[in-house]
Design an enzyme around this catalytic site. Structure first.
Site, PDB file in Angstrom:
ATOM      1  N   LYS A   1       0.830  -1.218   0.000  1.00  0.00           N
ATOM      2  CA  LYS A   1       0.000   0.000   0.000  1.00  0.00           C
ATOM      3  C   LYS A   1       0.864   1.268   0.000  1.00  0.00           C
ATOM      4  O   LYS A   1       0.636   2.179  -0.793  1.00  0.00           O
ATOM      5  CB  LYS A   1      -0.903   0.000   1.245  1.00  0.00           C
ATOM      6  CG  LYS A   1      -1.568   1.338   1.518  1.00  0.00           C
ATOM      7  CD  LYS A   1      -2.317   1.361   2.835  1.00  0.00           C
ATOM      8  CE  LYS A   1      -1.472   1.559   4.043  1.00  0.00           C
ATOM      9  NZ  LYS A   1      -1.372   2.896   4.606  1.00  0.00           N
ATOM     10  N   ASN A   2       1.849   1.307   0.887  1.00  0.00           N
ATOM     11  CA  ASN A   2       2.578   2.563   1.041  1.00  0.00           C
ATOM     12  C   ASN A   2       3.514   2.853  -0.134  1.00  0.00           C
ATOM     13  O   ASN A   2       3.830   4.015  -0.397  1.00  0.00           O
ATOM     14  CB  ASN A   2       3.318   2.597   2.382  1.00  0.00           C
ATOM     15  CG  ASN A   2       2.325   2.727   3.538  1.00  0.00           C
ATOM     16  OD1 ASN A   2       1.175   3.126   3.338  1.00  0.00           O
ATOM     17  ND2 ASN A   2       2.767   2.393   4.739  1.00  0.00           N
TER      18      ASN A   2
ATOM     19  N   CYS B   1      -3.995   7.810  10.028  1.00  0.00           N
ATOM     20  CA  CYS B   1      -4.151   7.220  11.358  1.00  0.00           C
ATOM     21  C   CYS B   1      -3.631   8.165  12.433  1.00  0.00           C
ATOM     22  O   CYS B   1      -2.590   8.806  12.260  1.00  0.00           O
ATOM     23  CB  CYS B   1      -3.386   5.899  11.422  1.00  0.00           C
ATOM     24  SG  CYS B   1      -4.217   4.570  10.534  1.00  0.00           S
TER      25      CYS B   1
ATOM     26  N   ARG C   1       2.682  13.835  13.852  1.00  0.00           N
ATOM     27  CA  ARG C   1       2.920  13.665  12.414  1.00  0.00           C
ATOM     28  C   ARG C   1       3.053  14.991  11.646  1.00  0.00           C
ATOM     29  O   ARG C   1       2.280  15.282  10.734  1.00  0.00           O
ATOM     30  CB  ARG C   1       1.830  12.776  11.800  1.00  0.00           C
ATOM     31  CG  ARG C   1       1.659  11.476  12.545  1.00  0.00           C
ATOM     32  CD  ARG C   1       0.738  10.509  11.862  1.00  0.00           C
ATOM     33  NE  ARG C   1       1.405   9.832  10.751  1.00  0.00           N
ATOM     34  CZ  ARG C   1       0.795   8.913   9.987  1.00  0.00           C
ATOM     35  NH1 ARG C   1      -0.453   8.608  10.208  1.00  0.00           N
ATOM     36  NH2 ARG C   1       1.442   8.330   9.010  1.00  0.00           N
TER      37      ARG C   1
ATOM     38  N   ASP D   1       5.142  -0.004  11.988  1.00  0.00           N
ATOM     39  CA  ASP D   1       3.859  -0.563  11.535  1.00  0.00           C
ATOM     40  C   ASP D   1       3.674  -2.019  11.970  1.00  0.00           C
ATOM     41  O   ASP D   1       2.607  -2.600  11.752  1.00  0.00           O
ATOM     42  CB  ASP D   1       3.742  -0.466   9.999  1.00  0.00           C
ATOM     43  CG  ASP D   1       3.529   0.973   9.546  1.00  0.00           C
ATOM     44  OD1 ASP D   1       3.279   1.837  10.397  1.00  0.00           O
ATOM     45  OD2 ASP D   1       3.614   1.218   8.328  1.00  0.00           O
TER      46      ASP D   1
ATOM     47  N   ARG E   1      -8.401  -0.076   5.275  1.00  0.00           N
ATOM     48  CA  ARG E   1      -7.543   0.898   4.585  1.00  0.00           C
ATOM     49  C   ARG E   1      -6.320   0.223   3.994  1.00  0.00           C
ATOM     50  O   ARG E   1      -5.778   0.693   2.989  1.00  0.00           O
ATOM     51  CB  ARG E   1      -7.040   1.961   5.572  1.00  0.00           C
ATOM     52  CG  ARG E   1      -8.102   2.836   6.126  1.00  0.00           C
ATOM     53  CD  ARG E   1      -7.507   3.752   7.144  1.00  0.00           C
ATOM     54  NE  ARG E   1      -6.615   4.674   6.455  1.00  0.00           N
ATOM     55  CZ  ARG E   1      -6.377   5.904   6.848  1.00  0.00           C
ATOM     56  NH1 ARG E   1      -6.958   6.363   7.920  1.00  0.00           N
ATOM     57  NH2 ARG E   1      -5.574   6.665   6.174  1.00  0.00           N
TER      58      ARG E   1
HETATM   59  C1  EPZ Z   1       4.849   6.391   6.548  1.00  0.00           C
HETATM   60  O1  EPZ Z   1       4.250   7.473   7.231  1.00  0.00           O
HETATM   61  C2  EPZ Z   1       3.781   5.341   6.448  1.00  0.00           C
HETATM   62  N1  EPZ Z   1       2.644   5.895   5.720  1.00  0.00           N
HETATM   63  C3  EPZ Z   1       3.359   4.886   7.829  1.00  0.00           C
HETATM   64  O2  EPZ Z   1       2.465   3.794   7.676  1.00  0.00           O
HETATM   65  C4  EPZ Z   1       4.577   4.413   8.606  1.00  0.00           C
HETATM   66  O3  EPZ Z   1       4.195   4.151   9.934  1.00  0.00           O
HETATM   67  C5  EPZ Z   1       5.679   5.476   8.599  1.00  0.00           C
HETATM   68  O4  EPZ Z   1       5.957   5.879   7.236  1.00  0.00           O
HETATM   69  C6  EPZ Z   1       6.983   5.009   9.222  1.00  0.00           C
HETATM   70  O5  EPZ Z   1       7.466   3.898   8.524  1.00  0.00           O
HETATM   71  C7  EPZ Z   1       2.664   5.973   4.399  1.00  0.00           C
HETATM   72  O6  EPZ Z   1       3.612   5.566   3.734  1.00  0.00           O
HETATM   73  C8  EPZ Z   1       1.461   6.528   3.741  1.00  0.00           C
HETATM   74  P1  EPZ Z   1       7.444   9.357   8.398  1.00  0.00           P
HETATM   75  P2  EPZ Z   1       4.914   8.906   7.218  1.00  0.00           P
HETATM   76  O7  EPZ Z   1       7.424  10.634   7.652  1.00  0.00           O
HETATM   77  O8  EPZ Z   1       5.591   9.078   5.897  1.00  0.00           O
HETATM   78  C9  EPZ Z   1       8.536  12.508  11.874  1.00  0.00           C
HETATM   79  C10 EPZ Z   1       0.494   2.593   7.928  1.00  0.00           C
HETATM   80  O9  EPZ Z   1      -0.009   2.018   8.918  1.00  0.00           O
HETATM   81  N2  EPZ Z   1       8.384  13.551  10.859  1.00  0.00           N
HETATM   82  O10 EPZ Z   1       8.464   8.333   8.031  1.00  0.00           O
HETATM   83  O11 EPZ Z   1       3.918   9.891   7.645  1.00  0.00           O
HETATM   84  C11 EPZ Z   1       7.212  11.835  12.219  1.00  0.00           C
HETATM   85  O12 EPZ Z   1       6.482  12.566  13.166  1.00  0.00           O
HETATM   86  C12 EPZ Z   1       1.093   3.963   8.091  1.00  0.00           C
HETATM   87  O13 EPZ Z   1       0.515   2.109   6.783  1.00  0.00           O
HETATM   88  C13 EPZ Z   1       8.729  14.857  11.152  1.00  0.00           C
HETATM   89  O14 EPZ Z   1       9.119  15.176  12.282  1.00  0.00           O
HETATM   90  O15 EPZ Z   1       6.000   8.713   8.358  1.00  0.00           O
HETATM   91  C14 EPZ Z   1       7.684  10.492  12.718  1.00  0.00           C
HETATM   92  O16 EPZ Z   1       8.088  10.611  14.062  1.00  0.00           O
HETATM   93  C15 EPZ Z   1       0.902   4.494   9.482  1.00  0.00           C
HETATM   94  N3  EPZ Z   1       8.602  15.805  10.179  1.00  0.00           N
HETATM   95  C16 EPZ Z   1       8.927  10.211  11.865  1.00  0.00           C
HETATM   96  O17 EPZ Z   1       9.337  11.473  11.344  1.00  0.00           O
HETATM   97  C17 EPZ Z   1       8.175  15.495   8.932  1.00  0.00           C
HETATM   98  O18 EPZ Z   1       8.093  16.410   8.090  1.00  0.00           O
HETATM   99  C18 EPZ Z   1       8.714   9.256  10.712  1.00  0.00           C
HETATM  100  O19 EPZ Z   1       7.591   9.683   9.947  1.00  0.00           O
HETATM  101  C19 EPZ Z   1       7.824  14.180   8.632  1.00  0.00           C
HETATM  102  C20 EPZ Z   1       7.941  13.222   9.613  1.00  0.00           C
END
Ligand code: EPZ
Length: 430
Positions: free
Chosen positions: A22-23, A117, A122, A305, A397
């Site tokens: 999915k991602n 979610c 985030r 995840d 989802r």
């Molecule tokens: C992706 O989310 C996935 N979603 C998430 O899967 C997954 O949990 C996550 O990556 C981590 O692997 C999708 O791909 C659509 P991140 P994403 O940016 O991209 C911080 C699922 O269940 N951060 O890697 O939103 C953030 O707060 C979902 O399929 C910042 O601080 O995650 C987090 O602590 C849930 N500033 C960390 O980085 C930013 O601008 C990692 O987030 C962006 C992120």
């Protein structure tokens, strides 16, 4: 209201096929609007996040043709809007990929701040920092992000945190920017690599995806392609843990075992046998699981995840286990639901201290988010008696045919929509 009803206690056995990731698919669908030529995407999972995203692409004027359940043809030559409607985008987190894709192709984009979610704050500051570094003028107005640029230029971008979303978003925009962009401290997740491979198959010039330094040489234009999405690492891991908690023997097929190494390592520590094949893994669990510790980390670490699925398994293991969530600060909400099933878990900040119990007891619970929802299904499979799980729209989802796939492995689970159907299920399974 639709819910899953489960009668626990059946060991899972047999083979299950894993769907496309999915991602990865969400990033790839966004990238597919960056060419005027037709793009064919295969191995798309039939899950609600993907279907909403396809509708969103249609809503900006692209032609989307669903060839079959897992294949879509997209032609974006007719895109006439660079703003994605709020209705679609509030539903899914990956709406932010339309910012990078539209900015790259049309040099402007407007998207509502993302939903998804509720697992933590985030923020998307790193995405916006990347767009600004490429010459984008970024404004947040009335809950939307607006980005505009005369031309996008290259830059060296260092990400302050390892983020999948920002890495992919910057790659998208930089693919059509002038010059050579680098992303340092980039995320290395398999879906980052898959989006880069997809863009390269459209004529982009991206090197180093899968390492923490990605180099993108902007190209003038992208062209059509046919591409098959990689298998879903998290769906695979979920079935591996389902086998572990039910004392099962499951062959999880159509996977890339390398992507599952951190999951495999934990299952072995917990006493399972894991056998790797070219594109499958077999998880056999015979005895009570053993305690271990898990810390979620960016890839190749243990994925956040998979954290709830890990906790659900460890809560049945002998001894005390510690699970530390280091990616999202609010990802233990499901522990209250698990407590109704008899677990003994104490959460302190980002750490769960888990004292394993012998058994779960069936209960009426609800899914707080996608992965926690899937983890609660696994708990239900291992529990004594009946478990009903509400709010399954979260699970849908990201999991295609979850009850059907589990049933094919011998689980007693059904999607039902009213009390009558619940009673029918109970009568059927005894
Ligand atoms: C992706 O989310 C996935 N979603 C998430 O899967 C997954 O949990 C996550 O990556 C981590 O692997 C999708 O791909 C659509 P991140 P994403 O940016 O991209 C911080 C699922 O269940 N951060 O890697 O939103 C953030 O707060 C979902 O399929 C910042 O601080 O995650 C987090 O602590 C849930 N500033 C960390 O980085 C930013 O601008 C990692 O987030 C962006 C992120």
């Amino acid at each position: 209201m639709e819910q899953y009803i489960i009668k626990g206690g059946m060991p899972l056995a047999g083979e299950v096929n894993i769907a496309g990731a999915k991602n990865a698919a969400l990033g790839i669908l966004a990238a597919s609007i960056m060419t005027d030529e037709t793009v064919t995407i295969e191995n798309l999972p039939d899950v609600s996040d993907i279907n909403v995203f396809l509708q969103a692409i249609e809503s900006i004027g692209a032609k989307v043709e669903r060839i079959d359940r897992h294949t879509a043809k997209i032609n974006a030559s007719t895109v006439d809007q660079h703003e994605v409607e709020e209705g679609y985008m509030k539903k899914i987190r990956a709406s932010y990929y339309m910012l990078g894709a539209l900015l790259g192709k049309y040099k402007e984009a407007k998207v509502v701040l993302p939903g998804g979610c509720k697992i933590g704050a985030r923020p998307i500051d790193q995405h916006l920092k990347g767009f600004r570094a490429l010459g984008g003028d970024v404004k947040i107005e009335h809950g939307s992000v607006k980005v505009k640029a005369e031309r996008l230029h290259s830059n060296d971008i260092y990400l302050d945190v390892v983020t999948v979303g920002a890495t992919i978003n910057i790659m998208l925009a930089a693919a059509l920017a002038d010059g050579k962009t680098t992303i340092e401290n980039a995320a290395k997740e398999p879906h980052v690599v898959d989006v880069a491979n997809f863009l390269n198959s459209m004529g982009a010039n991206i090197k180093g995806a899968g390492t923490d330094l990605i180099r993108i040489k902007g190209v003038e234009r992208l062209h059509g392609t046919t591409y098959s999405v990689i298998p879903d690492q998290i769906e695979a891991g979920t079935f591996m843990f389902a086998s572990a908690v039910t004392k099962g023997d499951v062959i999880v097929k159509n996977v890339i075992p390398k992507h599952l190494e951190s999951i495999t390592a934990k299952l072995i520590e917990m006493g399972c046998e894991v056998e790797e094949f070219d594109d499958a893994v077999r998880v056999v669990s015979k005895d009570r699981l053993k305690k271990t510790n898990i810390k979620t980390l960016p890839y190749p670490g243990f994925p956040t995840d998979m954290q709830p699925q890990g906790v659900v398994a460890l809560a049945l293991a002998e001894g005390v286990s510690i699970v530390t969530e280091s990616i999202f600060e609010n990802r233990f909400k499901y522990v209250d639901e698990l407590a109704r099933m008899g677990s003994n878990i104490k959460v302190e900040g980002n750490t769960a201290i888990i004292e394993g119990v012998e058994k779960y007891m069936g209960a009426s619970i609800s899914a707080p988010d996608l992965r926690a929802g899937a983890a609660l299904v696994i708990a239900g499979l291992a529990a004594d008696g009946f478990t009903s799980i509400e709010d399954i729209h979260y699970i849908e989802r990201g999991y295609e045919d979850l009850p059907e796939k589990l049933s094919s492995l011998g689980a007693l689970i059904e999607k039902v929509s009213d009390e009558k159907e619940i009673q029918k299920f109970k009568l059927k399974v005894g």
